[in-house]
Design a protein around this motif. Structure first.
Motif, mmCIF file in Angstrom:
data_model
loop_
_atom_site.group_PDB
_atom_site.id
_atom_site.type_symbol
_atom_site.label_atom_id
_atom_site.label_comp_id
_atom_site.label_asym_id
_atom_site.label_seq_id
_atom_site.Cartn_x
_atom_site.Cartn_y
_atom_site.Cartn_z
ATOM 1 N N MET A 1 0.847 -1.210 0.000
ATOM 2 C CA MET A 1 0.000 0.000 0.000
ATOM 3 C C MET A 1 0.881 1.257 0.000
ATOM 4 O O MET A 1 1.881 1.315 0.704
ATOM 5 C CB MET A 1 -0.893 -0.001 1.253
ATOM 6 N N SER B 1 0.201 7.442 0.511
ATOM 7 C CA SER B 1 -1.020 8.247 0.417
ATOM 8 C C SER B 1 -2.237 7.458 0.911
ATOM 9 O O SER B 1 -3.063 7.972 1.676
ATOM 10 C CB SER B 1 -1.232 8.725 -1.013
ATOM 11 N N GLU B 2 -2.318 6.195 0.513
ATOM 12 C CA GLU B 2 -3.449 5.371 0.944
ATOM 13 C C GLU B 2 -3.346 5.051 2.443
ATOM 14 O O GLU B 2 -4.348 5.043 3.162
ATOM 15 C CB GLU B 2 -3.492 4.064 0.139
ATOM 16 N N LEU C 1 -2.063 6.902 4.711
ATOM 17 C CA LEU C 1 -2.418 8.084 5.502
ATOM 18 C C LEU C 1 -3.927 8.276 5.619
ATOM 19 O O LEU C 1 -4.443 8.652 6.684
ATOM 20 C CB LEU C 1 -1.766 9.340 4.909
ATOM 21 N N VAL C 2 -4.647 8.003 4.535
ATOM 22 C CA VAL C 2 -6.115 8.104 4.576
ATOM 23 C C VAL C 2 -6.671 7.106 5.583
ATOM 24 O O VAL C 2 -7.439 7.448 6.489
ATOM 25 C CB VAL C 2 -6.735 7.848 3.176
ATOM 26 N N ASP C 3 -6.232 5.858 5.448
ATOM 27 C CA ASP C 3 -6.758 4.815 6.322
ATOM 28 C C ASP C 3 -6.371 5.032 7.778
ATOM 29 O O ASP C 3 -7.173 4.842 8.696
ATOM 30 C CB ASP C 3 -6.263 3.447 5.848
ATOM 31 N N LEU D 1 -4.019 14.982 2.424
ATOM 32 C CA LEU D 1 -4.845 13.776 2.582
ATOM 33 C C LEU D 1 -5.289 13.562 4.024
ATOM 34 O O LEU D 1 -6.412 13.145 4.277
ATOM 35 C CB LEU D 1 -4.083 12.552 2.063
ATOM 36 N N ILE E 1 -7.667 9.025 -4.573
ATOM 37 C CA ILE E 1 -6.979 8.157 -3.604
ATOM 38 C C ILE E 1 -7.898 7.869 -2.415
ATOM 39 O O ILE E 1 -8.063 6.727 -1.980
ATOM 40 C CB ILE E 1 -5.670 8.838 -3.104
ATOM 41 N N LEU E 2 -8.502 8.940 -1.903
ATOM 42 C CA LEU E 2 -9.400 8.809 -0.753
ATOM 43 C C LEU E 2 -10.563 7.855 -1.068
ATOM 44 O O LEU E 2 -10.875 6.953 -0.282
ATOM 45 C CB LEU E 2 -9.948 10.196 -0.426
ATOM 46 N N THR F 1 -9.415 4.171 -1.237
ATOM 47 C CA THR F 1 -9.042 3.620 0.064
ATOM 48 C C THR F 1 -10.289 3.274 0.884
ATOM 49 O O THR F 1 -10.358 2.220 1.514
ATOM 50 C CB THR F 1 -8.144 4.609 0.836
#
Lengths: 276, 276
Positions: free
Chosen positions: A1, A4-5, A7-9, B7, B44-45, B48
């Motif tokens: 992963m 960026s992904e 950090l969102v999660d 993000l 991206i958001l 995810t």
């Protein structure tokens, strides 16, 4: 992963679990990433929260360490919100008989509850609260909003026995606004001994109801860690309680002239809000 | 501001404002970034959230467009949680007199309320709900949890008049568990005409209380958009209401043998949960 992904999660994951300690290895496994990468992610997260004065990411070092998201609102945000709230409360349409003020719209608005909950949770973020307690009915939404941000359970004292709660402990107290002896109770299984309890309520006149709640907590051999109300009526001189904090102080309710005077309350003075 | 910081802030910002349409120019200004960069961030958001079956980021095209975060839990997550919840409810210590079940711990636990609120909000995500309504006392935390995820106000019908709510409209209804005529009421200012109302409650036996709430909504010339309860007692055959959904179905409460039988309720069958 990718970062960026992650950090969102990670932001979502931490926000949904305030005050919970999450270990670095947990995140490393969740994302199949090196611990050093996770550390860098968390640094970004920490600084972004701090820049907005809207949350603390606490790092706990050592083998049992990890990170903890502490909901925390800085003084600038809090002051602005409370001044705005005081102005809204001053609307003359809110005046009710007996010096009471209509607040049900605010206490049923998720955006307000979110901010009010965050403010009170900031004040008690480091007070080791085990449980938030209120009394039915209008204090409930307030208790829930605070409990969510402290991530602890909340309990509700009731004025009448219900078969749907089982065995209860009850106390009598003098309700100053009604000027008579009332009764409140709590299910025996609702509160463990030696709990650290934060009392919250929507509106305080002289404080009789809070006195009752304090007594009820004592019956459970537990400890009051703090008392906080949304609105405090400052025109009631005969206070029967001390040491409480308020978000809003109502200085006057004049039914004839249709005037309410409100301002930010005593809570704003607390040093926690200056942390940023 | 870097993408990584954007993000984190964007995830938090959207999560705190479910169902609100946020324009791309708003984010572009907030972060001093090009609209094309913001678009990439949002992609991206979106992916995810979708990967975890935990939220939808909806894009609305056009000049008045933007993005909207819809709290949404996929069937796998929901099934697992409801099966686990049913198991917890089956604990014999929860049995109370009259076929009732102790649920106050669940209704006062922020982590449970979070999940329960998300599940109900998923079911009604596209039902244009204006307001969530419940009746005091134990339905309140449920209503609040749902209202937060739908980002609409919630209101509470009361069984007794309070001076602190002003003028009210009241109805009489037959409370089946008590087998007598009861009264419930709502402040006149609490509900606007032509509102789309979602009714929620903690526990349903025959449904008498929900019938009263439905009648009260009619008195305000408003419309019932849905009825959803946490627990439905399936052993009560004389249902006086139809079309409701339940998260948990309680098939039996046997006081003598100390047995509760519970399973996921009718809500799980709804197609919304299959969206992912």
């Amino acid at each position: 992963m990718k970062r960026s992904e992650r950090l969102v999660d990670m932001t979502k994951y931490l926000m949904e679990r305030p005050h919970n300690l999450i270990s670095l290895p947990f995140f490393a496994t969740r994302y199949g990433a090196a611990k050093s990468s996770i550390s860098e992610d968390l640094t970004i997260l920490k600084h972004t929260l701090a820049d907005n004065q809207d949350g603390i990411l606490e790092t706990v070092a050592g083998a049992a360490g990890g990170v903890r998201y502490i909901p925390f609102w800085g003084k600038k945000n809090v002051t602005q919100y409370l001044q705005d709230l005081a102005k809204r409360i001053e609307s003359s349409e809110r005046i009710l008989a007996g010096g009471f003020v209509y607040l049900s719209d605010i206490l049923g608005n998720p955006q307000d509850l979110d901010k009010i909950g965050k403010i009170i949770a900031t004040r008690y973020a480091y007070s080791n609260i085990d449980v938030v307690m209120t009394i039915e009915t209008k204090g409930i939404s307030l208790a829930q909003a605070v409990a969510r941000y402290l991530n602890v359970p909340f309990i509700t004292a009731r004025k009448r026995s219900k078969v749907t709660e089982g065995a209860t402990v009850s106390v009598n107290y003098i309700s100053s606004s009604l000027d008579r002896v009332s009764k409140m109770e709590l299910p025996t299984r609702a509160l463990k001994e030696n709990s650290n309890v934060l009392l919250v309520d929507d509106f305080m006149m002289a404080g009789g109801t809070l006195t009752g709640m304090r007594q009820l907590v004592k019956e459970f051999n537990s400890n009051i860690a703090g008392i906080c109300v949304l609105c405090e009526a400052d025109f009631d001189d005969e206070k029967v309680i001390e040491g409480h904090l308020s978000l809003i102080r109502i200085k006057d309710v004049n039914d004839k002239q249709k005037i309410i005077v409100a301002e930010p309350g005593t809570l704003l003075g607390h040093t926690n809000f200056n942390r940023f």
